[in-house]
Design a protein around this motif. Structure first.
Motif, PDB file in Angstrom:
ATOM      1  N   GLU A   1       0.824  -1.204   0.000  1.00 21.86           N
ATOM      2  CA  GLU A   1       0.000   0.000   0.000  1.00 21.86           C
ATOM      3  C   GLU A   1       0.860   1.256   0.000  1.00 21.86           C
ATOM      4  O   GLU A   1       0.558   2.231  -0.674  1.00 21.86           O
ATOM      5  CB  GLU A   1      -0.932  -0.006   1.217  1.00 21.86           C
ATOM      6  N   PHE A   2       1.949   1.223   0.772  1.00 22.84           N
ATOM      7  CA  PHE A   2       2.833   2.392   0.833  1.00 22.84           C
ATOM      8  C   PHE A   2       3.420   2.685  -0.545  1.00 22.84           C
ATOM      9  O   PHE A   2       3.393   3.819  -1.017  1.00 22.84           O
ATOM     10  CB  PHE A   2       3.955   2.149   1.835  1.00 22.84           C
TER      11      PHE A   2
ATOM     12  N   VAL B   1       0.542   3.869  -3.062  1.00 20.68           N
ATOM     13  CA  VAL B   1       0.064   5.236  -2.855  1.00 20.68           C
ATOM     14  C   VAL B   1       1.171   6.251  -3.126  1.00 20.68           C
ATOM     15  O   VAL B   1       0.946   7.281  -3.767  1.00 20.68           O
ATOM     16  CB  VAL B   1      -0.489   5.396  -1.427  1.00 20.68           C
ATOM     17  N   ARG B   2       2.400   5.974  -2.644  1.00 25.19           N
ATOM     18  CA  ARG B   2       3.500   6.908  -2.870  1.00 25.19           C
ATOM     19  C   ARG B   2       3.777   7.046  -4.372  1.00 25.19           C
ATOM     20  O   ARG B   2       3.994   8.163  -4.864  1.00 25.19           O
ATOM     21  CB  ARG B   2       4.745   6.413  -2.143  1.00 25.19           C
TER      22      ARG B   2
ATOM     23  N   ARG C   1       1.048   9.163  -5.973  1.00 24.13           N
ATOM     24  CA  ARG C   1       1.199  10.578  -5.642  1.00 24.13           C
ATOM     25  C   ARG C   1       2.363  11.202  -6.417  1.00 24.13           C
ATOM     26  O   ARG C   1       2.289  12.337  -6.878  1.00 24.13           O
ATOM     27  CB  ARG C   1       1.419  10.746  -4.131  1.00 24.13           C
TER      28      ARG C   1
ATOM     29  N   ASP D   1       0.338   8.054   2.113  1.00 20.61           N
ATOM     30  CA  ASP D   1       0.977   6.754   1.915  1.00 20.61           C
ATOM     31  C   ASP D   1       1.198   6.032   3.233  1.00 20.61           C
ATOM     32  O   ASP D   1       0.952   4.835   3.358  1.00 20.61           O
ATOM     33  CB  ASP D   1       2.291   6.920   1.157  1.00 20.61           C
TER      34      ASP D   1
END
Length: 361
Positions: free
Chosen positions: A190-191, A194-195, A198, A273
């Motif tokens: 997930e980190f 999302v990072r 972004r 994130d």
């Protein structure tokens, strides 16, 4: 309406039941409205007013307030209890299901207007529930996916290991290792996801550098118009805007740029994130710990396996029913589907464990 001149006692009892149900539904909408603001509040209060009109219809037929009234149905009482305490999307989803099953379609004492009202109410509640679902969809999907993944994957792991006949402490260690490995994998995934998203948005984000330096341009405004065309504007609209920006800048007037089209909103929708990573870790762990509980409390062998199946089965039924409620579908069907998927996956690994266990012996 072709009503008999002398209604039967059974008719009057049915009218009384309709009366209490209309009052209960009106109370649900009133309680929900107390927890809303603006347009949603007005819509819910209008629904409550409509239920009072229906209530008055049955009061008129009964000739006034009866001395004794039956209790509202279990669903209506449950909705009323939830609406007065939570006011959540779950209440609207349940109300949507209730409005879909109007008894007035076959009720000869109900007016055509009442039957039409019920159809309208169903669509109104569906619309309100859809708003809540859209607000909840992202986080709810992540919560259900994370917890369900933890439940199924770790159940399959401990059952597969347990079926080989190894000791209880080894199964416990495997379950804890599976919990940590899965939760860390989910969090890291997930980190990174999302990072990366972004960063991708940031790299394509528009800025107002061209507008800010428009006063220094010594070229035709058509050049600046290319910036706006590249952002998706039409040719004529781009030219008009470029001319206005240049003229304003040359006159010493600072114009507010429209800024990035949708970029800030996209960042807000995507979220943080670190928040995504931590929530995924915790959600997976909350599901993955359940299959390990029997071994944590000292059980082993077949007893531990059966207890793990029961605990995970209850959790799968609960998450499946929750999905059914929120989606407006039948909770039992969704719950059984979730259970079948989880138990099916666990059965496969359990069978493999038995095969390898026999081979090892």
């Amino acid at each position: 309406m072709n009503a008999p001149a002398q209604p039967t006692p059974a008719d009057r009892r049915q009218w009384a039941r309709y009366l209490v149900e209309e009052r209960a539904e009106g109370a649900v909408y009133t309680n929900l409205a107390a927890r809303r603001h603006g347009e949603e509040r007005e819509i819910l209060l209008s629904l409550a007013d409509a239920e009072r009109r229906h209530e008055q219809h049955w009061l008129d037929l009964l000739g006034g307030e009866p001395q004794r009234l039956p209790r509202a149905g279990l669903r209506s009482r449950m909705l009323g209890w939830m609406a007065s305490r939570f006011g959540s999307i779950f209440v609207l989803a349940l109300a949507q299901s209730a409005e879909a099953r109007s008894p007035y379609d076959t009720e000869r004492f109900a007016t055509a207007a009442m039957r039409a009202d019920e159809k309208v109410h169903h669509e109104v509640v569906r619309g309100l529930a859809a708003r809540g679902r859209r607000r909840l969809s992202g986080s709810f999907r992540a919560a259900v996916f994370g917890a369900n993944d933890g439940l199924v994957s770790n159940l399959a792991l401990v059952l597969g290991i347990g079926a080989t006949g190894v000791s209880g402490p080894f199964v416990l260690f495997s379950g804890i290792a599976g919990l940590l490995a899965g939760a860390l994998s989910m969090g890291a995934g997930e980190f990174v996801s999302v990072r990366s998203q972004r960063e991708l948005l940031a790299s394509t984000e528009e800025n107002s550098d061209a507008d800010a330096n428009a006063g220094d341009l010594d070229i035709d405004a058509n050049e600046l118009a290319l910036v706006y065309r590249a952002r998706g504007m039409g040719q004529d609209e781009s030219l008009i805007r470029a001319q206005r920006v240049v003229q304003a800048a040359q006159a010493g007037i600072r114009r507010d740029s429209t800024g990035p089209i949708g970029t800030h909103a996209d960042h807000e929708v995507i979220g943080s994130d670190w928040a995504a990573a931590i929530s995924s870790f915790l959600l997976f762990s909350s599901g993955a710990i359940i299959p390990v509980l029997p071994w944590i409390f000292g059980l082993s062998g077949t007893t531990a396996i059966i207890v793990a199946l029961v605990l995970v089965g209850i959790a799968l039924l609960a998450t499946g029913a929750m999905v059914g409620i929120l989606s407006g579908g039948p909770p039992l069907k969704r719950a059984l589907r979730q259970l079948a998927i989880g138990v099916g996956a666990a059965a496969i690994t359990y069978a493999l464990g038995l095969v390898f266990g026999v081979g090892a012996v």
